[in-house]
Design an enzyme around this catalytic site. Structure first.
Site, PDB file in Angstrom:
ATOM      1  N   TRP A 137      11.526   5.883   8.435  1.00  0.00           N
ATOM      2  CA  TRP A 137      11.229   6.141   7.029  1.00  0.00           C
ATOM      3  C   TRP A 137      12.226   7.171   6.552  1.00  0.00           C
ATOM      4  O   TRP A 137      12.217   8.272   7.085  1.00  0.00           O
ATOM      5  CB  TRP A 137       9.803   6.680   6.851  1.00  0.00           C
ATOM      6  N   GLU A 161      -3.825   3.865   3.972  1.00  0.00           N
ATOM      7  CA  GLU A 161      -3.927   5.253   4.440  1.00  0.00           C
ATOM      8  C   GLU A 161      -5.169   5.908   3.824  1.00  0.00           C
ATOM      9  O   GLU A 161      -5.073   6.495   2.766  1.00  0.00           O
ATOM     10  CB  GLU A 161      -2.662   6.011   4.091  1.00  0.00           C
ATOM     11  N   GLY A 207       0.806  -1.217   0.000  1.00  0.00           N
ATOM     12  CA  GLY A 207       0.000   0.000   0.000  1.00  0.00           C
ATOM     13  C   GLY A 207       0.833   1.259   0.000  1.00  0.00           C
ATOM     14  O   GLY A 207       1.578   1.516  -0.933  1.00  0.00           O
ATOM     15  N   GLY A 208       0.716   2.053   1.082  1.00  0.00           N
ATOM     16  CA  GLY A 208       1.382   3.341   1.127  1.00  0.00           C
ATOM     17  C   GLY A 208       0.508   4.427   0.519  1.00  0.00           C
ATOM     18  O   GLY A 208      -0.561   4.164  -0.021  1.00  0.00           O
ATOM     19  N   ASP A 232       5.141  13.862   9.941  1.00  0.00           N
ATOM     20  CA  ASP A 232       4.334  14.673   9.008  1.00  0.00           C
ATOM     21  C   ASP A 232       3.188  15.386   9.713  1.00  0.00           C
ATOM     22  O   ASP A 232       2.112  15.564   9.150  1.00  0.00           O
ATOM     23  CB  ASP A 232       3.798  13.822   7.835  1.00  0.00           C
TER      24      ASP A 232
END
Ligand SMILES: *[C@@H]1O[C@H](CO)[C@@H](O)[C@H](O)[C@H]1NC(C)=O
Ligand SMILES: *[C@@H]1O[C@H](CO)[C@@H](O)[C@H](O)[C@H]1NC(C)=O
Ligand SMILES: *[C@@H]1O[C@H](CO)[C@@H](O)[C@H](O)[C@H]1NC(C)=O
Ligand SMILES: *[C@@H]1O[C@H](CO)[C@@H](O)[C@H](O)[C@H]1NC(C)=O
Ligand SMILES: *[C@@H]1O[C@H](CO)[C@@H](O)[C@H](O)[C@H]1NC(C)=O
Ligand SMILES: *[C@@H]1O[C@H](CO)[C@@H](O)[C@H](O)[C@H]1NC(C)=O
Length: 459
Positions: free
Chosen positions: A402, A177, A135-136, A246
């Site tokens: 990450w 997400e 995914g991502g 983020d």
């Protein structure tokens, strides 16, 4: 996370901000807690995301991974077919085809590329698992249709297992997400339950009962995690990769702020608040709120704290403050980037000619360049060590990053991975995380063949 900007495959998307609920502001800063090292021993996981586009412009190879400082590599990303539910590789050249130095290609039933190298890393580092992350951000739209019915959900699990069994992997990580409602959440829970069963049945027959991992990349924004089926998933999964970054950045913030703060700022709340478009209000973003929430529903030791190996840069900052440090000010647009505007690899930070500041209240750092009017928010090793202390004090299961291409070499004093691993007690304090090497059903003769050299009883 997760701007999956494979240079050639994907385009950059901006992040969707989340809208938190009301929360408390209790700070429990524990700088020098007693962790009881050695008492339990082998307690922490150390995971890192490797992105399959790293082999191109970044020239960062699987063989560059600091394997002895890791218990887990998350390989990003596989995609999911939004009609059939099938999980599939996104770049077969990088993943299974290209030859590393020393590879001699024979025929197409030989595994090459990154996964062949990862299998070799596993042979030399038996406490390192290789997990396929599905995914991502770029593929987020495919999950809802892909997991909408029983048949496609089973296909998701069967095809994931096929990749595990062929490529010599130790499990998968689902990075959706994000689920948006109760139906999405129920479909995700059913998928994970099916995968657990599917993997276990295979393992019973083909891998001496080996436990293949199921992980979840999990949101740290309140609007997202309050929808996430945390309590339902927790017993079914091995770990939560909490995407604790983020929070602020160009493209989605109103003021310059911190991308990955643990605590909210009491002195300068603009630096840790984000805009909630639903309530038309500013709301706090921070790791503490997310961790506190997850801990009410999840096993703390399954939660791994995500940390950035990149910074976010704000351009055209207008600093009208007295102290002239650039934080909590208006800005306009994305600043410099290594691969795209607004995002700098940690390994080029702090930039020359900038002033470096730390905020011990929020656990964050930034650089300010008054001449360029540019502010960069990122973690230094000092911040990362504070975060390691925080995660130990909270009883969390470890750290992850990450992504692997962003760090300084682990031999460098500036390496964040090294700093955190040392703080966690070093590799001898890692959790036992033995990988599997036995893949008798692999369609690749070199992976299948390696199995003939292994005595099953060792597992
Ligand atoms: C499924 O993916 C295809 C190819 O990316 C896309 O064109 C299509 O709109 C998607 N369908 C749904 C229902 O998301
Ligand atoms: C590919 O090469 C390997 C090693 O020489 C050999 O064992 C295998 O049978 C070959 N497979 C095919 C389909 O030719
Ligand atoms: C914050 O930014 C958003 C757009 O990103 C905008 O809609 C909103 O009005 C801004 N809020 C304030 C108080 O300026
Ligand atoms: C922000 O930058 C854009 C593009 O450079 C420019 O068009 C715009 O006028 C700027 N906005 C402000 C408020 O300065
Ligand atoms: C920054 O300064 C150091 C030390 O003076 C120098 O070695 C390095 O090349 C400089 N980096 C850049 C990007 O200018
Ligand atoms: C199996 O072991 C033999 C003897 O050590 C070695 O020559 C061979 O390369 C191994 N096979 C694989 C596929 O690893």
């Amino acid at each position: 996370m997760r701007f999956s900007n494979a240079a050639t495959l994907f385009s950059l998307s901006s992040i969707a901000q989340a809208a938190p609920a009301a929360h408390g502001h209790q700070h429990v800063h524990t700088r020098n807690p007693q962790y009881g090292y050695g008492g339990g021993g082998q307690q922490y996981q150390s995971g890192i995301f490797y992105v399959n586009w790293a082999i191109y412009a970044r020239a960062h190879m699987v063989t560059d991974l600091p394997a002895d400082k890791l218990t887990k590599v998350n390989y990003a990303f596989a995609n999911v077919n939004n009609v059939t539910g099938e999980v599939f590789l996104t770049d077969e050249w990088a993943d299974i085809q290209f030859g590393y130095p020393g590879d001699v290609a024979t025929n197409s039933s030989q595994l090459l590329g990154n996964f062949n190298q990862l299998y070799k890393l596993k042979q030399n580092n038996r406490n390192l698992k290789v997990i396929l992350s599905v995914g991502g951000w770029s593929f987020r739209g495919n999950f809802r249709p892909a997991l909408a019915n029983e048949i496609t959900r089973q296909k998701f699990c069967d095809s994931s297992l096929q990749l595990i069994a062929d490529l010599g992997l130790d499990g998968i990580d689902i990075d959706w997400e994000y689920p948006e409602d109760a139906t999405d959440s129920a479909n995700l829970v059913d998928t994970v339950a099916r995968c657990r069963k599917t993997f276990d049945e295979y393992a019973h027959v083909n891998a001496a009962g080996y436990h293949f991992d199921l992980g979840i990349s999990a949101p740290a924004g309140p609007q997202r995690y309050t929808v996430f089926p945390i309590a339902e998933l927790d017993p079914l999964i091995d770990n939560w990769n909490l995407m604790a970054f983020d929070y602020q950045g160009p493209g989605f913030s109103n003021f310059t702020g911190h991308l990955s703060n643990v605590y909210p700022s009491s002195t300068n709340p603009k630096t840790t608040n984000g805009w909630n478009s639903e309530t038309q209000d500013f709301v706090p973003f921070n790791t503490k709120d997310a961790v506190d929430y997850y801990k009410t529903k999840a096993t703390p030791s399954k939660i791994q704290l995500g940390m950035p190996l990149y910074g976010r840069s704000f351009a055209n900052v207008v600093d009208l403050s007295k102290n002239q440090r650039g934080m909590g000010q208006k800005f306009n647009g994305s600043g410099e980037g290594t691969w795209e505007a607004g995002t700098l690899d940690y390994k080029v930070l702090p930039q020359n000619g900038t002033k470096l500041y730390h905020d011990k209240e929020v656990l964050g750092a930034w650089t300010w360049d008054a001449a360029k009017k540019q502010l960069v928010t990122f973690d230094t090793p000092e911040v990362a060590v504070w975060k390691a202390d925080y995660l130990m004090a909270e009883g969390l299961g470890g750290a992850w990053w990450w992504d692997s291409s962003g760090d300084y070499p682990v031999s460098s004093k500036k390496s964040i991975v090294s700093a955190v691993v040392n703080r966690l007690g070093g590799p001898h304090n890692f959790r036992i995380n033995t990988n599997n090497l036995y893949y008798p059903k692999s369609k690749y003769y070199n992976i299948r063949g390696a199995a003939t050299n292994i005595t099953l009883g060792r597992f």
